[in-house]
Scaffold this motif. Structure first.
Motif, mmCIF file in Angstrom:
data_model
loop_
_atom_site.group_PDB
_atom_site.id
_atom_site.type_symbol
_atom_site.label_atom_id
_atom_site.label_comp_id
_atom_site.label_asym_id
_atom_site.label_seq_id
_atom_site.Cartn_x
_atom_site.Cartn_y
_atom_site.Cartn_z
ATOM 1 N N TYR A 10 76.009 33.060 8.212
ATOM 2 C CA TYR A 10 76.682 31.434 8.193
ATOM 3 C C TYR A 10 76.749 31.044 10.162
ATOM 4 C CZ TYR A 10 76.343 30.741 3.229
ATOM 5 O OH TYR A 10 76.487 30.423 2.336
ATOM 6 N N GLU A 11 76.395 30.234 10.707
ATOM 7 C CA GLU A 11 76.585 29.157 12.068
ATOM 8 C C GLU A 11 77.142 28.012 11.822
ATOM 9 O OE1 GLU A 11 75.012 27.726 16.449
ATOM 10 O OE2 GLU A 11 73.686 28.704 14.586
ATOM 11 N N LEU A 12 78.659 27.575 12.363
ATOM 12 C CA LEU A 12 78.739 26.950 12.073
ATOM 13 C C LEU A 12 79.295 25.481 12.701
ATOM 14 C CD1 LEU A 12 81.371 27.676 9.235
ATOM 15 C CD2 LEU A 12 79.263 27.302 8.413
ATOM 16 N N SER A 13 79.958 24.356 12.315
ATOM 17 C CA SER A 13 79.894 23.529 13.593
ATOM 18 C C SER A 13 80.947 22.453 12.924
ATOM 19 C CB SER A 13 78.934 22.393 13.368
ATOM 20 O OG SER A 13 79.200 21.321 14.376
ATOM 21 N N SER A 14 82.001 22.160 13.135
ATOM 22 C CA SER A 14 83.497 21.064 12.819
ATOM 23 C C SER A 14 82.330 20.024 12.919
ATOM 24 C CB SER A 14 84.182 21.816 14.297
ATOM 25 O OG SER A 14 83.796 20.775 15.191
ATOM 26 N N THR A 15 81.512 18.921 13.060
ATOM 27 C CA THR A 15 81.015 17.555 13.138
ATOM 28 C C THR A 15 79.639 17.891 12.433
ATOM 29 O OG1 THR A 15 79.721 15.819 14.197
ATOM 30 C CG2 THR A 15 79.687 18.310 14.740
ATOM 31 N N ALA A 16 79.392 16.280 11.973
ATOM 32 C CA ALA A 16 77.492 16.991 10.780
ATOM 33 C C ALA A 16 76.600 16.554 12.058
ATOM 34 C CB ALA A 16 78.004 16.356 9.634
ATOM 35 N N ASP A 17 76.977 15.867 13.268
ATOM 36 C CA ASP A 17 76.063 15.184 14.661
ATOM 37 C C ASP A 17 75.094 15.739 14.858
ATOM 38 O OD1 ASP A 17 77.747 13.472 14.538
ATOM 39 O OD2 ASP A 17 78.948 13.207 15.853
ATOM 40 N N GLY A 18 74.229 15.802 14.686
ATOM 41 C CA GLY A 18 72.362 16.669 14.962
ATOM 42 C C GLY A 18 72.289 17.525 14.294
ATOM 43 N N LEU A 19 73.299 18.122 13.259
ATOM 44 C CA LEU A 19 72.485 19.292 12.381
ATOM 45 C C LEU A 19 71.512 18.738 12.003
ATOM 46 C CD1 LEU A 19 76.094 20.400 11.211
ATOM 47 C CD2 LEU A 19 74.725 20.734 13.475
ATOM 48 N N SER A 20 71.294 19.795 11.122
ATOM 49 C CA SER A 20 69.584 18.992 10.536
ATOM 50 C C SER A 20 69.339 20.043 9.168
ATOM 51 C CB SER A 20 68.132 19.270 11.893
ATOM 52 O OG SER A 20 67.988 20.719 12.360
ATOM 53 N N TRP A 21 69.606 21.511 9.694
ATOM 54 C CA TRP A 21 69.728 22.312 8.695
ATOM 55 C C TRP A 21 69.619 21.623 6.974
ATOM 56 C CZ3 TRP A 21 72.901 24.349 4.082
ATOM 57 C CH2 TRP A 21 72.494 25.635 3.802
ATOM 58 N N GLY A 22 69.130 22.351 5.995
ATOM 59 C CA GLY A 22 68.874 21.709 4.724
ATOM 60 C C GLY A 22 68.659 20.011 4.481
ATOM 61 N N THR A 23 68.221 19.441 5.359
ATOM 62 C CA THR A 23 67.900 17.958 5.256
ATOM 63 C C THR A 23 65.858 17.728 4.578
ATOM 64 O OG1 THR A 23 67.310 18.049 7.660
ATOM 65 C CG2 THR A 23 69.792 17.442 7.000
ATOM 66 N N ALA A 24 65.152 18.839 5.441
ATOM 67 C CA ALA A 24 64.025 18.512 4.427
ATOM 68 C C ALA A 24 63.920 18.776 2.628
ATOM 69 C CB ALA A 24 62.919 19.881 5.382
ATOM 70 N N ARG A 25 62.876 17.885 2.256
ATOM 71 C CA ARG A 25 62.548 17.811 1.195
ATOM 72 C C ARG A 25 62.653 19.084 0.564
ATOM 73 N NH1 ARG A 25 61.273 14.281 -2.747
ATOM 74 N NH2 ARG A 25 61.362 12.431 -1.328
ATOM 75 N N ASP A 26 61.609 19.990 1.071
ATOM 76 C CA ASP A 26 61.693 20.943 0.596
ATOM 77 C C ASP A 26 62.373 21.792 0.995
ATOM 78 O OD1 ASP A 26 59.105 21.123 -0.303
ATOM 79 O OD2 ASP A 26 58.556 21.633 2.240
ATOM 80 N N ALA A 27 64.034 21.911 1.385
ATOM 81 C CA ALA A 27 64.882 22.246 1.711
ATOM 82 C C ALA A 27 66.139 22.389 0.318
ATOM 83 C CB ALA A 27 65.500 22.213 2.519
ATOM 84 N N TRP A 28 65.842 20.890 -0.014
ATOM 85 C CA TRP A 28 67.144 20.263 -1.281
ATOM 86 C C TRP A 28 67.168 21.146 -2.230
ATOM 87 C CZ3 TRP A 28 64.999 14.625 -1.703
ATOM 88 C CH2 TRP A 28 65.380 14.299 -0.208
#
Length: 226
Positions: free
Chosen positions: A78-96
């Motif tokens: 996992y590559e993690l971030s302390s903020t959700a700003d600018g993140l796109s992982w898991g947002t595409a419909r096919d990733a739901w």
């Protein structure tokens, strides 16, 4: 389990939802093998957001994983971030996360020209056409394209009744069909292409589409048209 980065969706479904781990590293013994989980920056109490995830070094876009794939895996990174700003992982419909009560259904089209020119008496790699898939009518997101990683396909090809190797190459939301054609005699040759689902997409969608078959002609000449 959620502390490690995954948890069951529905008991018995075999689907595991993925989430940001709360530990930076862990090793699990799964039978005779080990699964290593790494998540630099993970925190026990502060929120962390997933920037990206790789399974055995390969990018993993989906927000879930099949339990059998997890058993086969040796590493989750996992590559993690302390903020959700600018993140796109898991947002595409096919990733739901898929629905276990309303599984994925697709309308698949093989776009192949009815007549194609190939080189006379010369084995060659030849692009036959493309395969596209959209969500079926009556399902969530009907008509939307389905990414190639979400719905892998396999193809079989015969030329004059003889099997010919063909592979489906992922190209974004489509799949390019590339055949390894043998040397052919001059003239017309009858070809039949069948596209099938490449195994179970996930436990919630065991049968996404019925096989699609199309017939076309290959015309072998010394100077095939470009």
């Amino acid at each position: 389990m959620a502390t490690l980065g995954f948890q069951p969706v529905t008991p018995g479904s075999g689907l595991l939802a993925l989430n940001s781990p709360r530990v930076e590293a862990a090793t699990l013994r799964l039978g005779d093998k080990s699964l290593t989980i790494t998540a630099a920056g993970a925190h026990e109490s502060l929120p962390r957001y997933t920037r990206s995830l790789s399974v055995d070094g390969a990018k993993h876009e989906a927000t879930w994983i099949d339990v059998n794939d997890l058993r086969r895996a040796t590493s989750l990174n996992y590559e993690l971030s302390s903020t959700a700003d600018g993140l796109s992982w898991g947002t595409a419909r096919d990733a739901w996360l898929p629905s276990t009560s309303a599984p994925l259904k697709a309308d698949v089209t093989a776009s192949v020209k009815a007549s194609q020119d190939v080189h006379l008496k010369k084995a060659t790699e030849h692009t036959l056409g493309t395969v596209s898939a959209v969500r079926s009518a009556g399902t969530s997101g009907a008509g939307e394209a389905i990414a190639s990683w979400r719905l892998p396909v396999q193809a079989t090809l015969t030329v004059d009744g003889q099997p010919v190797p063909v592979r489906a190459v992922a190209k974004g939301d489509s799949r390019e069909l590339v055949a390894s054609l043998p040397a052919l005699k001059g003239g017309k040759h009858q070809a039949v292409l069948t596209v099938r689902q490449a195994g179970g997409v996930d436990r919630g969608a065991p049968e996404v589409f019925a096989p699609v078959t199309t017939s076309f002609q290959l015309f072998a000449s010394a100077r095939p048209a470009k």
